[in-house]
Scaffold this active site. Structure first.
Site, PDB file in Angstrom:
ATOM      1  N   ASN A 143       2.583  17.097  79.191  1.00 43.97           N
ATOM      2  CA  ASN A 143       2.422  15.672  78.923  1.00 43.97           C
ATOM      3  C   ASN A 143       4.226  15.507  79.005  1.00 43.97           C
ATOM      4  O   ASN A 143       5.128  15.891  78.310  1.00 43.97           O
ATOM      5  CB  ASN A 143       2.520  15.557  77.235  1.00 43.97           C
ATOM      6  N   GLY A 194      10.048  24.511  75.562  1.00 47.65           N
ATOM      7  CA  GLY A 194      10.784  24.385  74.440  1.00 47.65           C
ATOM      8  C   GLY A 194      12.311  25.356  74.471  1.00 47.65           C
ATOM      9  O   GLY A 194      13.090  24.578  73.905  1.00 47.65           O
ATOM     10  N   GLU A 195      12.108  26.307  74.918  1.00 46.46           N
ATOM     11  CA  GLU A 195      13.269  27.293  74.690  1.00 46.46           C
ATOM     12  C   GLU A 195      14.290  26.910  75.960  1.00 46.46           C
ATOM     13  O   GLU A 195      15.657  27.122  75.677  1.00 46.46           O
ATOM     14  CB  GLU A 195      13.001  28.321  74.924  1.00 46.46           C
ATOM     15  N   GLY A 248       6.698  20.021  66.134  1.00 50.05           N
ATOM     16  CA  GLY A 248       7.148  19.001  66.705  1.00 50.05           C
ATOM     17  C   GLY A 248       7.198  18.998  68.417  1.00 50.05           C
ATOM     18  O   GLY A 248       7.663  18.102  68.810  1.00 50.05           O
ATOM     19  N   LYS A 255       6.147  13.070  78.662  1.00 44.58           N
ATOM     20  CA  LYS A 255       6.859  12.210  77.586  1.00 44.58           C
ATOM     21  C   LYS A 255       7.326  13.503  76.678  1.00 44.58           C
ATOM     22  O   LYS A 255       8.410  13.586  76.177  1.00 44.58           O
ATOM     23  CB  LYS A 255       6.022  11.400  77.143  1.00 44.58           C
ATOM     24  N   ALA A 290       1.779  26.608  74.432  1.00 39.70           N
ATOM     25  CA  ALA A 290       1.051  25.518  75.288  1.00 39.70           C
ATOM     26  C   ALA A 290       0.242  26.052  76.362  1.00 39.70           C
ATOM     27  O   ALA A 290      -0.659  25.724  76.498  1.00 39.70           O
ATOM     28  CB  ALA A 290       2.162  24.416  75.834  1.00 39.70           C
ATOM     29  N   GLY A 349       7.180  27.603  80.650  1.00 43.33           N
ATOM     30  CA  GLY A 349       7.723  27.272  79.096  1.00 43.33           C
ATOM     31  C   GLY A 349       8.727  26.158  79.041  1.00 43.33           C
ATOM     32  O   GLY A 349       9.392  25.884  80.185  1.00 43.33           O
ATOM     33  N   ARG A 405       3.945  22.687  85.791  1.00 49.93           N
ATOM     34  CA  ARG A 405       3.293  21.583  85.412  1.00 49.93           C
ATOM     35  C   ARG A 405       3.393  21.011  84.086  1.00 49.93           C
ATOM     36  O   ARG A 405       3.451  21.811  83.278  1.00 49.93           O
ATOM     37  CB  ARG A 405       1.761  21.674  85.786  1.00 49.93           C
TER      38      ARG A 405
END
Length: 783
Positions: A676, A749-750, A493, A678, A536, A747, A673
């Protein structure tokens, strides 16, 4: 197109700001390639398959002869299995096998995720010695799921029960075991605290919390001779494949993990668990594929959520609020027969400057499943302690809660004694405060209201370390001019399909819609765990390198092959943009990549790219992909690498009923940086939403008589829904960080969840004058 091959399609047309610097590509006048390159706001390329139902998840595979397994769980929290009566179950319709500790295969104990060699003792996923309620004690396999459920209800288990330690507050729990590795000290914190003119000291508690993914855990296991294929939602295909291989004593190459899509993981789907061993064992014994789907109640005990924690934070400061001392003591629960450390001093030790610091931590054994990773393990509860405590200090001293954070800003990592790689936290405070309107805040608690609603504004900071590792990827330029990317990494996701397509598109010089990304299969180029917000950074670096190598070979062929239309041009480089090749001087032909490959007789160009050290052995690479033993510390080298955030949150508290609603969120975040924006914004918002649930709703409730989780379902274990969430504004303040990753990202997501709960608790105090130090914040705690 298979379920794990995703071709990008045009989405959001908003153009990103990234610039392309590859000397082999010129500036195309066509803006589409800019919008779809790294930094562009390309919509998730797997979104269409998911919303239309075309995406086939792991346990949805249809195999000939598929049978179904159902687990039987212990109904006590401590004791021993005296006997298991399987006669009725074995004679039930459709039953193929009833597994118990008596007839289960004896497996090998596997290496743990840290790379620690296993003890030379057998492993059985079905227990005789019971250490928590819900432990696997038997399993029934039948022709259909319904037959297996019915037969499992016929298994009779007798126990010899002993007293259980239900949680941290149990009198039998004791003080626990000191974890020396968690001790962090400099100066003389105790003496400095005692001498400080201003002192605050309080305890902060978080309950058990659970990942609660929409897609429950489960798998299909299928043996063909000594080769095992497992379809299972996985955050770490190679790590889980290694575990299955070691359990059954087969070569690593003989195990294939397939995980095309994942319906949420949040840390819970990175490991092979006991139920997986049961399914694979049954499949081997029966010689046919076995499907085991973990039920929703079983997801609360088949693996561990976030451990309950208790922290005491003492801050000593001068009259101007400058911190002189931090004394931190933390405790988290772990299981009776396993070990999990929730590093509670991780944020406490780096967020604010102090000349004197002491942090120590214990773990307490209780009768629960071994806890595990839940979004931002360690940093999340750690931030709740220190960010609540500094807010209390601000009110004690009488200065603005934002000002006290700036007054104690840490200019370097005091623990590591290293400068930050980048730290845009001041910028986050400034941008968030401006967008939120913090300057309009009335400082006194209970001074802002709207009718019978008390309004509170709170602020808190957060951080997450940049966890780094190495990875590899395969990139192919195909005969039709399209580009193919392969990796055993996954997309749960966060957008892996999309950002890897963007990376390859940017480097090779093709539109992103011409890139096919293949993920979720352990046969592909190897990748480590998707966790700790590192995928990523690792995989864009590997794909960038592989794509650059493929591009170099393409340009080399165009220049040197006698059959190439560019052969007579005498050029030393060419431009590749929008899928076309031409001379940078514009003095030669312009052809599509497919035309060039056809002219030189090549069906494809293939390049493997990896970011591993050149002197690594095959064993080093294996360890890198299947354990975290080769991972790089965030403080390795000259810098301390972290992502940062600042949350500004408004709450409304009903003065009559004590109900709390979050009404506004503005968060400013530094993730370097953004590959993406969005997708990064979506990840940040997802973390913030989880933080709202943590602050106001989530709590694993234990029946103290039997040690059972009583709210083990999505009706009673409350998570945030749309009705609980206001508009959320997220602001990126990051700058490229070349010390953290190849492309400058950190990072994402966390990070978003860290600091949300204390910002809400601080806002509740501002609204009501009531300080709540125990999550979740419920109305009875405001009375």
């Amino acid at each position: 197109m298979t379920v794990h091959e995703i071709r990008t399609r045009h989405g959001d047309s908003k153009r990103g700001d990234s610039k392309r610097g590859d000397s082999k590509r010129g500036d195309s006048s066509d803006g589409a390639i800019f919008a779809e390159a790294v930094g562009g706001r390309l919509s998730r390329v797997d979104g269409s398959a998911k919303i239309t139902g075309a995406a086939k998840y792991a346990v949805e595979q249809q195999l000939e002869g598929l049978s179904h397994a159902v687990l039987v769980e212990s109904t006590i929290a401590a004791g021993k299995v005296r006997s298991i009566d399987t006669a009725a179950a074995e004679s039930a319709p459709g039953v193929l096998l009833v597994l118990t500790p008596d007839n289960a295969l004896r497996l090998n104990t596997a290496t743990d995720w840290l790379g620690t060699p296993p003890p030379d003792i057998p492993y059985c996923p079905l227990a005789r010695d019971i250490t928590f309620s819900g432990q696997h004690v038997a399993a029934v396999v039948a022709e259909s799921f319904e037959q297996a459920v019915a037969a499992a209800a016929l298994v009779r288990v007798a126990y010899d029960e002993t007293p259980a330690i239900v949680d941290l507050s149990d009198a039998k729990a004791g003080d626990g075991i000191p974890i020396d590795a968690m001790t962090k000290e400099w100066g003389d914190a105790q003496a400095a605290f005692a001498a400080a003119p201003v002192r605050i000291c309080a305890a902060y508690n978080t309950p058990r919390e659970y990942q609660a993914p929409m897609e429950p855990h489960g798998l299909i296991a299928h043996w063909q001779d000594d080769r095992l294929t497992v379809w299972e939602p996985s955050q770490w295909l190679d790590g889980m494949a290694r575990t299955y291989a070691e359990w059954f004593g087969v070569p690593f190459e003989n195990v294939r993990l397939v995980s095309p899509y994942i319906g949420g993981g949040f840390g819970s789907k990175a490991f092979a668990y006991g139920y997986g061993a049961v399914a694979a064992m049954a499949a081997k014994m029966l010689g046919r594929p076995v499907k085991l789907a973990v039920t929703r109640p079983q997801t609360f005990t088949a693996y561990g959520g976030r451990a309950a924690t208790r922290q005491t934070v003492a801050l000593g400061a001068d009259a101007e609020g400058k911190i002189q001392s931090i004394v931190h003591r933390g405790v988290n629960e772990t299981s009776v027969d396993g070990m999990w450390v929730e590093p509670l001093g991780s944020v406490t030790s780096i967020m604010y400057a102090t000349p004197n610091f002491s942090s120590r931590q214990n773990v307490v054994r209780v009768n629960t499943v071994v806890p595990g990773a839940l979004r931002a393990p360690g940093e999340n509860p750690s931030a709740f302690g220190i960010e609540s405590a500094i807010d209390e200090l601000a009110y004690e001293v009488g200065i603005d809660p934002l000002e006290i954070r700036l007054r104690n800003y840490a200019e370097q990592d005091q623990e590591a004694k290293k400068q930050w790689s980048t730290r845009q936290l001041r910028e986050a405070f400034a941008a968030g405060a401006e967008a939120f309107g913090w300057s309009k805040r009335s400082p006194e608690p209970r001074s802002m209201r709207d009718g019978n609603q008390l309004i509170g504004w709170g602020v808190a900071a957060g951080t997450y370390p940049v966890r780094r590792a190495y990875g590899e990827a395969m990139v192919r330029i195909l005969a039709d001019g399209s580009v193919e990317v392969e990796s055993s990494s996954i997309d749960m996701g966060q957008g892996t399909y999309t950002i890897l397509a963007q990376t390859a598109a940017e480097v090779v010089g093709v539109p992103a819609e011409n890139v096919v990304v293949k993920l979720g299969d352990s046969r592909y180029a190897r990748a480590g765990v998707t966790g700790g917000s590192r995928l990523a950074g690792v995989m864009t670096g590997a794909v960038h390198k592989a794509a650059a190598a493929a591009l170099d070979e393409l340009v080399g062929l165009a220049i040197s092959d006698p059959n190439s239309p560019f052969h007579a041009l005498q050029a030393n480089t060419l431009v590749v943009a929008n899928g076309r090749i031409k001379s940078p001087r514009g003095d030669g032909p312009e052809v599509f990549i497919a035309e060039l490959l056809g002219s030189v007789g090549r069906s494809q160009i293939e390049a493997m790219g990896d970011t591993t050290p050149a002197n690594w052995t095959a064993e080093d690479r294996y360890k890198n992909n299947t354990t975290i033993a080769m991972a790089l510390s965030h403080t390795e080298g000259d810098y301390s690498r972290h992502s940062w955030c600042a949350h500004f949150i408004e709450v409304r508290v009903d003065e009559d009923f004590g109900t709390v609603r979050v009404s506004r969120v503005v968060s400013a975040l530094d993730s370097g940086r953004l590959y993406n924006p969005k997708l990064a914004e979506s990840q940040w918002k997802g973390g913030i939403i989880m933080g709202i649930g943590q602050a106001l709703l989530e709590e694993g409730i234990v029946d103290r008589r039997h040690g059972r989780i009583v709210n083990n379902n999505l009706a009673d274990y409350l998570i945030a829904t749309n009705a609980d969430i206001p508009d959320i504004e997220v602001i990126s303040v990051g700058i490229p960080d070349p010390h953290s990753s190849v492309l400058g990202g950190k990072g994402v997501g966390e990070l978003g969840i860290v600091g949300v709960a204390p910002a809400i608790a601080n806002a509740v105090f501002h609204a009501t004058g009531k300080r709540v130090r125990d999550l979740p914040i419920t109305l009875e705690k405001l009375i």
